[in-house]
Scaffold this active site. Structure first.
Site, short mmCIF file in Angstrom:
data_model
loop_
_atom_site.label_atom_id
_atom_site.label_comp_id
_atom_site.label_asym_id
_atom_site.label_seq_id
_atom_site.Cartn_x
_atom_site.Cartn_y
_atom_site.Cartn_z
N ASP A 1 -8.08 -5.12 -0.05
CA ASP A 1 -8.57 -6.02 -1.11
C ASP A 1 -8.23 -7.47 -0.87
OD1 ASP A 1 -7.78 -3.25 -2.96
OD2 ASP A 1 -9.79 -4.12 -2.98
N HIS B 1 0.85 -1.19 0.00
CA HIS B 1 0.00 0.00 0.00
C HIS B 1 0.88 1.24 0.00
CE1 HIS B 1 -3.15 2.85 1.12
NE2 HIS B 1 -4.02 1.91 0.76
C1 SDX Z 1 -6.33 0.07 -2.90
O1 SDX Z 1 -4.38 4.53 -2.07
C2 SDX Z 1 -5.38 3.95 -1.42
O2 SDX Z 1 -5.78 4.36 -0.37
C3 SDX Z 1 -6.01 2.76 -2.16
C4 SDX Z 1 -7.03 1.95 -1.38
C5 SDX Z 1 -8.30 2.73 -1.12
O3 SDX Z 1 -9.01 2.37 -0.16
O4 SDX Z 1 -8.65 3.61 -1.95
O5 SDX Z 1 -6.45 1.55 -0.14
C6 SDX Z 1 -7.46 0.70 -2.16
O6 SDX Z 1 -6.11 0.40 -4.04
C7 SDX Z 1 -5.46 -0.93 -2.18
C8 SDX Z 1 -4.28 -1.44 -3.06
C9 SDX Z 1 -4.80 -2.55 -3.98
N1 SDX Z 1 -3.73 -2.95 -4.95
C10 SDX Z 1 -3.09 -4.12 -4.84
O7 SDX Z 1 -3.26 -4.95 -3.96
C11 SDX Z 1 -2.09 -4.37 -5.98
C12 SDX Z 1 -0.77 -4.95 -5.41
N2 SDX Z 1 -0.06 -3.89 -4.71
C13 SDX Z 1 0.97 -3.15 -5.44
O8 SDX Z 1 0.73 -3.00 -6.81
C14 SDX Z 1 1.42 -1.89 -4.70
O9 SDX Z 1 1.71 -2.27 -3.43
C15 SDX Z 1 0.51 -0.68 -4.67
C16 SDX Z 1 0.07 -0.28 -6.03
C17 SDX Z 1 -0.69 -0.92 -3.80
C18 SDX Z 1 1.32 0.47 -4.06
O10 SDX Z 1 2.30 0.80 -4.97
P1 SDX Z 1 3.46 1.86 -4.61
O11 SDX Z 1 3.12 2.65 -3.41
O12 SDX Z 1 3.75 2.60 -5.87
O13 SDX Z 1 4.66 0.95 -4.18
P2 SDX Z 1 5.76 0.41 -5.18
O14 SDX Z 1 5.10 -0.24 -6.34
O15 SDX Z 1 6.76 1.48 -5.42
O16 SDX Z 1 6.44 -0.78 -4.28
C19 SDX Z 1 7.56 -0.52 -3.44
C20 SDX Z 1 8.34 -1.83 -3.45
C21 SDX Z 1 8.75 -2.26 -4.87
O17 SDX Z 1 9.90 -3.09 -4.73
P3 SDX Z 1 11.39 -2.42 -4.94
O18 SDX Z 1 11.35 -1.59 -6.21
O19 SDX Z 1 11.62 -1.59 -3.69
O20 SDX Z 1 12.32 -3.60 -5.04
O21 SDX Z 1 7.51 -2.90 -2.96
C22 SDX Z 1 7.31 -3.85 -3.99
C23 SDX Z 1 7.64 -3.16 -5.30
O22 SDX Z 1 8.04 -4.11 -6.28
N3 SDX Z 1 5.90 -4.26 -3.96
C24 SDX Z 1 5.48 -5.53 -4.12
C25 SDX Z 1 4.09 -5.47 -3.97
N4 SDX Z 1 3.71 -4.19 -3.72
C26 SDX Z 1 4.84 -3.46 -3.73
N5 SDX Z 1 6.14 -6.69 -4.38
C27 SDX Z 1 5.39 -7.81 -4.46
N6 SDX Z 1 4.04 -7.84 -4.33
C28 SDX Z 1 3.36 -6.69 -4.09
N7 SDX Z 1 2.04 -6.72 -3.97
#
Ligand code: SDX
Length: 449
Positions: free
Chosen positions: A383, A326
């Site tokens: 989710d 998140h």
């Molecule tokens: C919602 O914003 C809100 O408030 C949203 C929400 C709401 O109520 O409106 O809470 C609802 O959208 C919840 C999120 C639902 N999405 C998912 O579950 C999709 C999976 N999650 C990821 O795509 C990600 O965690 C996000 C999109 C939720 C957040 O993305 P960010 O903040 O841009 O974080 P990032 O992608 O920069 O990740 C930081 C690191 C990265 O690794 P490094 O580059 O440091 O090596 O964490 C890793 C990412 O690769 N990472 C994950 C991961 N989520 C982040 N690695 C594996 N699995 C994951 N799910």
């Protein structure tokens, strides 16, 4: 439209910078002392509205993870502590008596409604549950396998054609807004039910004025023409809780979209239709469907939790652990904790044994012990468990993100109202241009291959 006085005073107090909190930015020898704004919970915002004029520079913050777009009094999140409060009330307080209509009022109008106000709002929701008969014909134009989020976005926009009195935001009084909010919150539910019925080739059922919000939705979804769906009060309460937990989440992608569209003084229907489009993506509200697809792939592929975790960590592997991570929470998403807690109760209630829940639990355990996830503070988000509850409630999978949209509607309305009351400027970010410098027009025969 104005905020309730308490909120107005707090917002204006927040905008009065304290001299000791000045941030100085120096660019190529040109300095700007920026006032700061300290929020109710002590978070500091640096006001850089003079930055470009004084230094010629802009900030650059892809994904806007460090950029505040507004001052807001609606929802407070502390991502490190895993805190979520609606108008100051912790979400945990709502689980004993979940009431989506009451929480909608709280978010939109700033305080918990008196019983009279709740009754008045409930009556407005009941009065506005129907769609105009001409709107019903639009459903026939969609293919039966049309994605319900596409139908939802289109039909929310279409509401503007049938409620022209709400198209000019500056002409909407506080009383009108009460009616407008009731229409949207009530009709989004009817549109969702009709989108589902259309996809099943079933006749649309009119809302039942004798039923409360969630019960009426279940009725319009599942009743048959000659057999009313039997409403289990505990199922109704579970649906109220899930919608309450989705009701707002400050400046997430879809709510920011609603605010950006609303900042051009576009009407609330168009702004919420845009919010639905932003919510659809699998990184946002679409994740609840993606979680189920992921769990099913693990189950059917005979993958172990550790194998799934390894794939999620492998940057070359397209596998994403949906429902984890998140932008704001670097601790448990409090909504995930509550949904996980209620999962067992709802499955028992619905007499459902779901193997995907066992997989979800094993996956969560494995991820929370894995250094990759621990270092990046990746926890289950809203989710991760919501889809399992929706499935147990009998909500069809292609409707999961639509459920999120129904839940988020009061939050979108509250933010649109707050922004309009603040009479803010149109949202129009800058960019750093990295394209071609001055170039001549080349005739076709002069152009390189
Ligand atoms: C919602 O914003 C809100 O408030 C949203 C929400 C709401 O109520 O409106 O809470 C609802 O959208 C919840 C999120 C639902 N999405 C998912 O579950 C999709 C999976 N999650 C990821 O795509 C990600 O965690 C996000 C999109 C939720 C957040 O993305 P960010 O903040 O841009 O974080 P990032 O992608 O920069 O990740 C930081 C690191 C990265 O690794 P490094 O580059 O440091 O090596 O964490 C890793 C990412 O690769 N990472 C994950 C991961 N989520 C982040 N690695 C594996 N699995 C994951 N799910």
């Amino acid at each position: 439209m104005t905020q309730c006085p308490a909120v107005d005073e707090r917002l204006s107090a927040m905008s009065t910078p304290n001299a000791s909190q000045i941030a100085t930015i120096t660019v190529n020898g040109r300095s700007l002392n920026c006032p700061t704004i300290v929020g109710s919970e002590g978070e500091i915002g640096i006001d850089i509205s003079r930055l470009r004029a004084e230094t010629g520079a802009i900030t650059l913050d892809p994904g806007l993870g460090n950029t505040g777009s507004c001052e807001s009094a609606i929802t407070y999140i502390d991502g490190d502590q895993g805190i979520l409060r609606y108008r100051g009330i912790p979400i945990e307080e709502f689980q004993a008596h979940p009431n989506f209509v009451e929480v909608s009022w709280l978010l939109i109008f700033g305080r918990l409604p008196t019983p009279e106000k709740t009754d008045r709002f409930s009556a407005a929701l009941t009065r506005n549950a129907h769609l105009h008969e001409n709107m019903k014909h639009h459903f026939q134009g969609f293919p039966i396998d049309a994605p319900p989020m596409a139908v939802m976005s289109a039909m929310l926009n279409a509401l503007a054609c049938f409620h022209p009195q709400f198209l000019e935001p500056d002409d909407i009084s506080e009383d009108d807004f009460h009616e407008l909010a009731a229409r949207l919150i009530s009709k989004v539910r009817t549109i969702a039910a009709y989108a589902y019925r259309h996809s099943k080739g079933r006749p649309f059922l009119y809302p039942d004025p004798g039923l409360k919000y969630c019960a009426n939705f279940l009725h319009m979804l599942f009743s048959q023409p000659y057999q009313q769906y039997v409403i289990d009060p505990e199922i109704e309460a579970a649906l109220n809780l899930v919608l309450v937990l989705h009701a707002d989440h400050e400046q997430n992608c879809s709510t920011s979209t609603v605010r950006i569209v609303g900042s051009s003084k576009a009407n609330l229907f168009a702004s919420c239709a845009a919010g639905v489009s932003a919510l659809w993506g699998p990184l946002h509200g679409g994740a609840n469907v993606a979680v189920l697809d992921m769990l099913r792939a693990i189950h059917e592929g005979g993958m172990s939790a550790d194998q799934a975790i390894a794939k999620a960590k492998d940057k070359k592997d397209p596998f994403v652990l949906f429902g984890f991570g998140h932008r704001v929470y670097k601790n448990f998403d409090p909504r995930a904790l509550l949904l996980k807690k209620h999962c067992d109760r709802v499955l028992k209630l619905c007499k459902v044994k779901d193997p995907l829940l066992d997989i979800a639990r094993r996956l969560e355990q494995a991820a929370l012990e894995d250094p990759y996830f621990v270092e990046r503070k990746l926890f289950p988000n809203v989710d991760f468990y919501s889809g399992i509850i929706f499935r147990a409630l009998g909500i069809p999978e292609n409707m999961f993100t639509v459920m999120f949209a129904i839940g988020r509607m009061p939050g979108w309305i509250a933010h649109w109202k707050e922004q309009h009351a603040a009479q803010g400027r149109i949202c129009r970010p800058r960019q750093v241009y990295v394209g071609n410098q001055l170039s001549p027009y080349l005739s076709p025969d002069q152009r390189p291959g």
